[in-house]
Design a protein around this motif. Structure first.
Motif, PDB file in Angstrom:
ATOM      1  N   PRO A 168      37.474   4.214  72.176  1.00  0.00           N
ATOM      2  CA  PRO A 168      38.162   3.312  71.243  1.00  0.00           C
ATOM      3  C   PRO A 168      39.255   2.488  71.924  1.00  0.00           C
ATOM      4  O   PRO A 168      39.654   1.440  71.408  1.00  0.00           O
ATOM      5  N   HIS A 169      39.714   2.955  73.084  1.00  0.00           N
ATOM      6  CA  HIS A 169      40.748   2.237  73.835  1.00  0.00           C
ATOM      7  C   HIS A 169      40.168   1.067  74.632  1.00  0.00           C
ATOM      8  O   HIS A 169      40.925   0.339  75.282  1.00  0.00           O
ATOM      9  N   GLU A 170      38.862   0.881  74.558  1.00  0.00           N
ATOM     10  CA  GLU A 170      38.206  -0.233  75.251  1.00  0.00           C
ATOM     11  C   GLU A 170      37.451  -1.078  74.220  1.00  0.00           C
ATOM     12  O   GLU A 170      36.228  -0.976  74.087  1.00  0.00           O
ATOM     13  N   PRO A 171      38.146  -1.876  73.457  1.00  0.00           N
ATOM     14  CA  PRO A 171      37.481  -2.642  72.388  1.00  0.00           C
ATOM     15  C   PRO A 171      36.440  -3.606  72.938  1.00  0.00           C
ATOM     16  O   PRO A 171      36.630  -4.234  73.975  1.00  0.00           O
ATOM     17  N   TRP A 172      35.320  -3.676  72.238  1.00  0.00           N
ATOM     18  CA  TRP A 172      34.221  -4.540  72.671  1.00  0.00           C
ATOM     19  C   TRP A 172      34.003  -5.721  71.729  1.00  0.00           C
ATOM     20  O   TRP A 172      33.298  -6.676  72.061  1.00  0.00           O
ATOM     21  N   ARG A 173      34.600  -5.662  70.538  1.00  0.00           N
ATOM     22  CA  ARG A 173      34.277  -6.643  69.493  1.00  0.00           C
ATOM     23  C   ARG A 173      34.720  -8.060  69.809  1.00  0.00           C
ATOM     24  O   ARG A 173      34.024  -9.021  69.456  1.00  0.00           O
ATOM     25  N   ASP A 174      35.875  -8.242  70.448  1.00  0.00           N
ATOM     26  CA  ASP A 174      36.354  -9.602  70.728  1.00  0.00           C
ATOM     27  C   ASP A 174      35.364 -10.369  71.595  1.00  0.00           C
ATOM     28  O   ASP A 174      35.172 -11.577  71.413  1.00  0.00           O
ATOM     29  N   ALA A 175      34.743  -9.677  72.538  1.00  0.00           N
ATOM     30  CA  ALA A 175      33.784 -10.331  73.430  1.00  0.00           C
ATOM     31  C   ALA A 175      32.404 -10.476  72.791  1.00  0.00           C
ATOM     32  O   ALA A 175      31.573 -11.231  73.291  1.00  0.00           O
ATOM     33  N   CYS A 176      32.175  -9.773  71.693  1.00  0.00           N
ATOM     34  CA  CYS A 176      30.842  -9.753  71.061  1.00  0.00           C
ATOM     35  C   CYS A 176      30.971  -9.926  69.547  1.00  0.00           C
ATOM     36  O   CYS A 176      30.610  -9.022  68.780  1.00  0.00           O
ATOM     37  N   PRO A 177      31.445 -11.075  69.085  1.00  0.00           N
ATOM     38  CA  PRO A 177      31.683 -11.232  67.644  1.00  0.00           C
ATOM     39  C   PRO A 177      30.411 -11.167  66.797  1.00  0.00           C
ATOM     40  O   PRO A 177      30.451 -10.668  65.663  1.00  0.00           O
ATOM     41  N   LYS A 178      29.291 -11.648  67.328  1.00  0.00           N
ATOM     42  CA  LYS A 178      28.048 -11.592  66.540  1.00  0.00           C
ATOM     43  C   LYS A 178      27.551 -10.157  66.415  1.00  0.00           C
ATOM     44  O   LYS A 178      27.132  -9.727  65.330  1.00  0.00           O
TER      45      LYS A 178
END
Length: 199
Positions: A168-178
């Motif tokens: 959870p300390h490595e968010p992935w959503r900003d780079a993968c919005p779709k």
């Protein structure tokens, strides 16, 4: 059918999501198993000492989540999760499954090394696995699935869920919005809502 099971395993989750989607989860007798302890009953069904491992009603031991999922897809009357052999949709689903399983392999490998001394070799290993995850996510972001109707989409959802669970300390959503928007939508479905990892 007997399923060697751990609620924290993303590979087990994939099997359970398929079973729920097929309407056959009630046919599975879940046997809580710690593969790191290599219990004798697991080794009898899977010499690799990994979960999931499934034993059919005929006593056939099946291991590795892609194989178990494909077997489960032959049971019940729900819409198939594996498109027909030789079809373009099947090829796409299988490629997505491979990418998602690769994310899981890399993430699980990182997780298993977390508590070890972080010497230069382990740091290099961790960086290599994280880079593999990031590259695979970037590829999936270009063409995210729709819905949760095939094994490729199910595998991606389980991979993203594992990243949230263990990293959870490595968010992935900003780079993968779709991908993030798709995952938010399908996470409401019973298959995923009922199989959120714990432990």
């Amino acid at each position: 059918m007997k399923l060697h099971y751990s609620p924290a395993s993303p590979y087990v989750r994939k099997v359970m999501v398929c079973a729920i989607a097929r309407g056959i989860a009630g046919l599975l007798e879940k046997v809580s198993t710690n593969p790191h302890q290599s219990p004798a009953d697991l080794l009898a069904d899977n010499p690799l000492s990994k979960v999931p491992a499934l034993v059919t009603k005929d006593g056939i031991a099946i291991y590795d989540s892609p194989v178990i999922c494909e077997y489960l897809d032959t049971i019940g009357s729900a819409a198939p999760l594996f498109p027909p052999t030789g079809s373009a949709p099947r090829l796409k689903a299988m490629i997505r499954q491979a990418a998602a399983d690769g994310i899981l392999d890399a993430a699980v490998g990182r997780r298993l090394q977390m508590n070890n001394p972080q010497d230069d070799g382990r740091k290099a290993f961790d960086a290599r696995q994280k880079a593999a995850v990031d590259r695979a996510l970037a590829v999936l972001e270009k063409d995210p699935p729709r819905g949760l109707g095939d094994i490729g989409a199910i595998s991606i959802a389980c991979a993203l869920g594992y990243l949230d669970f263990r990293f959870p300390h490595e968010p992935w959503r900003d780079a993968c919005p779709k991908l993030a928007a798709w995952f938010a939508e399908v996470s409401k479905l019973p298959q995923l809502a009922e199989t959120v990892p714990v432990g």
